[in-house]
Design an enzyme around this catalytic site. Structure first.
Site, mmCIF file in Angstrom:
data_model
loop_
_atom_site.group_PDB
_atom_site.id
_atom_site.type_symbol
_atom_site.label_atom_id
_atom_site.label_comp_id
_atom_site.label_asym_id
_atom_site.label_seq_id
_atom_site.Cartn_x
_atom_site.Cartn_y
_atom_site.Cartn_z
ATOM 1 N N GLY A 227 5.759 122.337 58.476
ATOM 2 C CA GLY A 227 4.661 121.392 58.736
ATOM 3 C C GLY A 227 3.612 121.394 57.633
ATOM 4 N N SER B 85 -7.912 126.660 66.471
ATOM 5 C CA SER B 85 -8.605 125.475 65.973
ATOM 6 C C SER B 85 -10.071 125.502 66.364
ATOM 7 C CB SER B 85 -7.945 124.242 66.589
ATOM 8 O OG SER B 85 -8.706 123.095 66.346
ATOM 9 N N TYR C 29 -4.697 119.765 74.405
ATOM 10 C CA TYR C 29 -4.306 120.439 73.156
ATOM 11 C C TYR C 29 -5.210 121.641 72.904
ATOM 12 C CZ TYR C 29 -4.569 121.501 68.187
ATOM 13 O OH TYR C 29 -4.642 122.164 66.994
ATOM 14 N N LYS D 14 -4.604 125.983 72.822
ATOM 15 C CA LYS D 14 -5.015 126.924 71.765
ATOM 16 C C LYS D 14 -5.807 128.081 72.377
ATOM 17 C CE LYS D 14 -3.008 125.190 68.471
ATOM 18 N NZ LYS D 14 -2.050 125.905 67.663
HETATM 19 P P1 NAD Z 1 2.359 120.142 61.826
HETATM 20 O O1 NAD Z 1 2.727 119.314 62.987
HETATM 21 O O2 NAD Z 1 2.447 119.528 60.469
HETATM 22 O O3 NAD Z 1 3.199 121.506 61.828
HETATM 23 C C1 NAD Z 1 3.623 122.138 63.005
HETATM 24 C C2 NAD Z 1 5.096 122.484 62.833
HETATM 25 O O4 NAD Z 1 5.558 123.138 64.018
HETATM 26 C C3 NAD Z 1 5.975 121.267 62.608
HETATM 27 O O5 NAD Z 1 6.795 121.486 61.480
HETATM 28 C C4 NAD Z 1 6.808 121.161 63.889
HETATM 29 O O6 NAD Z 1 8.078 120.603 63.648
HETATM 30 C C5 NAD Z 1 6.846 122.607 64.328
HETATM 31 N N1 NAD Z 1 7.045 122.833 65.769
HETATM 32 C C6 NAD Z 1 6.355 122.294 66.808
HETATM 33 N N2 NAD Z 1 6.818 122.757 67.968
HETATM 34 C C7 NAD Z 1 7.825 123.625 67.680
HETATM 35 C C8 NAD Z 1 8.706 124.429 68.460
HETATM 36 N N3 NAD Z 1 8.665 124.425 69.809
HETATM 37 N N4 NAD Z 1 9.612 125.190 67.814
HETATM 38 C C9 NAD Z 1 9.704 125.191 66.468
HETATM 39 N N5 NAD Z 1 8.891 124.448 65.680
HETATM 40 C C10 NAD Z 1 7.979 123.678 66.284
HETATM 41 O O7 NAD Z 1 0.871 120.685 62.077
HETATM 42 P P2 NAD Z 1 -0.139 121.398 61.080
HETATM 43 O O8 NAD Z 1 -1.225 120.445 60.782
HETATM 44 O O9 NAD Z 1 0.598 122.017 59.971
HETATM 45 O O10 NAD Z 1 -0.733 122.501 62.055
HETATM 46 C C11 NAD Z 1 -0.194 123.810 62.106
HETATM 47 C C12 NAD Z 1 -0.874 124.578 63.213
HETATM 48 O O11 NAD Z 1 -2.279 124.595 62.966
HETATM 49 C C13 NAD Z 1 -0.698 123.967 64.604
HETATM 50 O O12 NAD Z 1 -0.548 125.019 65.539
HETATM 51 C C14 NAD Z 1 -1.997 123.236 64.832
HETATM 52 O O13 NAD Z 1 -2.307 123.145 66.198
HETATM 53 C C15 NAD Z 1 -2.988 124.110 64.094
HETATM 54 N N6 NAD Z 1 -4.178 123.369 63.639
HETATM 55 C C16 NAD Z 1 -4.023 122.252 62.884
HETATM 56 C C17 NAD Z 1 -5.156 121.537 62.474
HETATM 57 C C18 NAD Z 1 -5.007 120.277 61.672
HETATM 58 O O14 NAD Z 1 -5.956 119.500 61.613
HETATM 59 N N7 NAD Z 1 -3.891 120.010 60.994
HETATM 60 C C19 NAD Z 1 -6.433 121.992 62.825
HETATM 61 C C20 NAD Z 1 -6.544 123.150 63.570
HETATM 62 C C21 NAD Z 1 -5.407 123.844 63.975
HETATM 63 C C1 UD1 Z 2 -9.602 116.078 65.098
HETATM 64 C C2 UD1 Z 2 -9.180 116.537 66.469
HETATM 65 C C3 UD1 Z 2 -9.482 118.022 66.619
HETATM 66 C C4 UD1 Z 2 -8.841 118.823 65.490
HETATM 67 C C5 UD1 Z 2 -9.358 118.278 64.168
HETATM 68 C C6 UD1 Z 2 -8.773 119.049 63.004
HETATM 69 C C7 UD1 Z 2 -9.500 114.519 67.811
HETATM 70 C C8 UD1 Z 2 -10.308 113.861 68.892
HETATM 71 N N1 UD1 Z 2 -9.883 115.755 67.464
HETATM 72 O O1 UD1 Z 2 -10.983 116.207 65.054
HETATM 73 O O2 UD1 Z 2 -8.992 118.499 67.844
HETATM 74 O O3 UD1 Z 2 -9.183 120.196 65.600
HETATM 75 O O4 UD1 Z 2 -9.008 116.894 64.092
HETATM 76 O O5 UD1 Z 2 -8.048 118.279 62.156
HETATM 77 O O6 UD1 Z 2 -8.521 113.971 67.326
HETATM 78 N N2 UD1 Z 2 -12.910 108.980 61.869
HETATM 79 C C9 UD1 Z 2 -13.159 107.638 61.614
HETATM 80 N N3 UD1 Z 2 -12.094 106.803 61.511
HETATM 81 C C10 UD1 Z 2 -10.805 107.230 61.650
HETATM 82 C C11 UD1 Z 2 -10.555 108.593 61.906
HETATM 83 C C12 UD1 Z 2 -11.633 109.437 62.024
HETATM 84 O O7 UD1 Z 2 -14.305 107.224 61.484
HETATM 85 O O8 UD1 Z 2 -9.869 106.400 61.551
HETATM 86 C C13 UD1 Z 2 -14.060 109.908 61.941
HETATM 87 C C14 UD1 Z 2 -14.189 110.627 63.271
HETATM 88 O O9 UD1 Z 2 -14.966 109.878 64.157
HETATM 89 C C15 UD1 Z 2 -14.847 111.941 62.829
HETATM 90 C C16 UD1 Z 2 -14.293 112.174 61.422
HETATM 91 O O10 UD1 Z 2 -13.840 110.903 60.972
HETATM 92 O O11 UD1 Z 2 -16.228 111.783 62.735
HETATM 93 C C17 UD1 Z 2 -13.129 113.152 61.377
HETATM 94 O O12 UD1 Z 2 -12.143 112.724 62.298
HETATM 95 P P1 UD1 Z 2 -10.723 113.474 62.394
HETATM 96 O O13 UD1 Z 2 -10.124 113.577 61.048
HETATM 97 O O14 UD1 Z 2 -9.929 112.766 63.445
HETATM 98 O O15 UD1 Z 2 -11.083 114.946 62.842
HETATM 99 P P2 UD1 Z 2 -11.937 115.457 64.105
HETATM 100 O O16 UD1 Z 2 -12.510 114.356 64.880
HETATM 101 O O17 UD1 Z 2 -12.884 116.486 63.608
#
Ligand code: NAD
Ligand code: UD1
Length: 336
Positions: free
Chosen positions: A10, A124, A148, A152
């Protein structure tokens, strides 16, 4: 160290695998590719000149995951695998509880059975819900506002209970703020399946002509320009934070929770301006109403991670936008 990386194909996982290989660790990925492709894994090997192993495995399938533990001697696990779309989690909560929680339970059970008790877990900033003040410290109350976020928090608590029952476990819980950007090579990056929900991938798709315009969700927040403020963190800084967390588990065992953020907030309009500068492309936008569930301001106090992990985010929003644009412009259709 020999590291099992769940969800390593991912977005954050792939960048972390790259940092782990560059730091000299051996990497084995377990991913069901439900939200990713195999391509980043081969590209990581091209970039680093090192091999990694991977298994197409669903973590909820105990027998399959057990075979992976049977074939390797892992020193630690980094657990990224999970579903992460907030809106989808509201629509299909059971799928989120099942995948994220059952997958984690199976993983932790096998870790215990095979004596692998070192883990870094992807949590997160969403666990804080609407904070009473900023910057957010790890000791602030937690109150996630969607399924979601609750998965976490439950997994965090499962890990705390595990540690209370058996202090041989070493656990780093990392609460990420808003990961953005890509590896500077432009070879790996964020590849959302559908129309992106998050700001940065949406802006990138506007810049590359895949979306006509961005909707800015609200310009009446109590912020300096009225738009939402977030702590955007470069995904390579985040990846490096995991390498530091692993080192910490080895040097100072126990359980600890860390914010991984920059400590600086940027508004939606500031991100648009930075992206326009980085890409040289205009980002047309329209002001829309607030998005349900959004908060005005969210940014980290990253002091604990600096003190205990020896880690700080080094890259600013210009670099985040430049790297996101390099990835998007070189790969307009993602990995396909
Ligand atoms: P992502 O979706 O790109 O990566 C997650 C990976 O997990 C994917 O490759 C998916 O195929 C795999 N996966 C999901 N369920 C699975 C299962 N049951 N078995 C095996 N593989 C599985 O997401 P990411 O952005 O890389 O996020 C990684 C982690 O960080 C996640 O746990 C997410 O909740 C957490 N996180 C992400 C963000 C963000 O904004 N991207 C923010 C805070 C926390
Ligand atoms: C989202 C997730 C949050 C996650 C975080 C990390 C939601 C409601 N929350 O939060 O759980 O931990 O990402 O990646 O999805 N915005 C716009 N236009 C858009 C998209 C976003 O104006 O098309 C604004 C939003 O209102 C916000 C900011 O951009 O103010 C960031 O948005 P986003 O990237 O979705 O992240 P979070 O809202 O922080």
């Amino acid at each position: 160290m020999n590291i099992l990386v769940t969800g390593g194909a991912g977005y954050i996982g792939s960048h972390t695998c790259l940092s782990l290989l560059e730091a000299g660790h051996d990497v084995c990925v377990a991913d069901n590719f439900s939200n990713s492709k195999e391509a980043p894994l081969s590209r990581i090997q091209e970039i680093t000149g090192r091999r990694l192993q991977f298994y197409r495995i669903d973590l909820t399938q105990k027998a399959s995951l057990s075979r992976v533990f049977e074939s390797h001697r892992f020193d630690a696990v980094i657990h990224f695998a999970g579903l992460k779309a907030v809106g989808e989690s509201v629509r299909v909560p059971l799928a989120y509880y099942y995948n994220n929680i059952v997958g984690s339970l199976v993983l932790f059970e096998l870790m215990g059975a095979y004596g692998v008790k070192n883990i870094v877990f992807s949590s997160s900033a969403t666990v804080y819900g609407e904070p009473e003040k900023v910057p957010i410290q790890e000791s602030f109350p937690v109150c996630p506002t969607n399924p979601y976020g609750r998965t976490k928090l439950y997994i965090e608590n499962i890990l705390r209970d595990l540690y209370a029952a058996d202090p041989q476990w070493n656990i780093a819980i990392l609460r990420y703020f808003n990961p953005v950007g890509a590896h500077p090579s432009g070879r790996i990056g964020e590849d959302p399946n559908d129309i992106p929900n998050n700001l940065m991938p949406f802006i990138s798709q506007v810049a590359v002509g895949k979306q006509p315009a961005l909707f800015v969700y609200g310009n009446d927040y109590p912020t300096h320009d009225g738009t939402g403020v977030r702590d955007y963190i470069h995904v390579m800084d985040l990846a490096e934070g995991h390498v530091h967390a692993l080192n910490r588990l080895r040097a100072d065992p126990g359980l600890a929770t860390y914010n991984l953020g920059t400590g600086r907030g940027a508004s939606v309009l500031e991100m648009i301006a930075a992206f326009e500068k980085a890409s040289g492309k205009p980002i047309p936008y329209k002001i829309a109403s607030r998005r349900e569930g959004d908060i005005a301001v969210c940014y980290a106090d990253p002091a604990l991670a600096e003190k205990e992990l020896g880690w700080t985010a080094k890259r600013g929003i210009n670099e985040m936008c430049e790297d996101a644009w390099r990835w998007q412009s070189k790969n307009p259709d993602g990995y396909t």
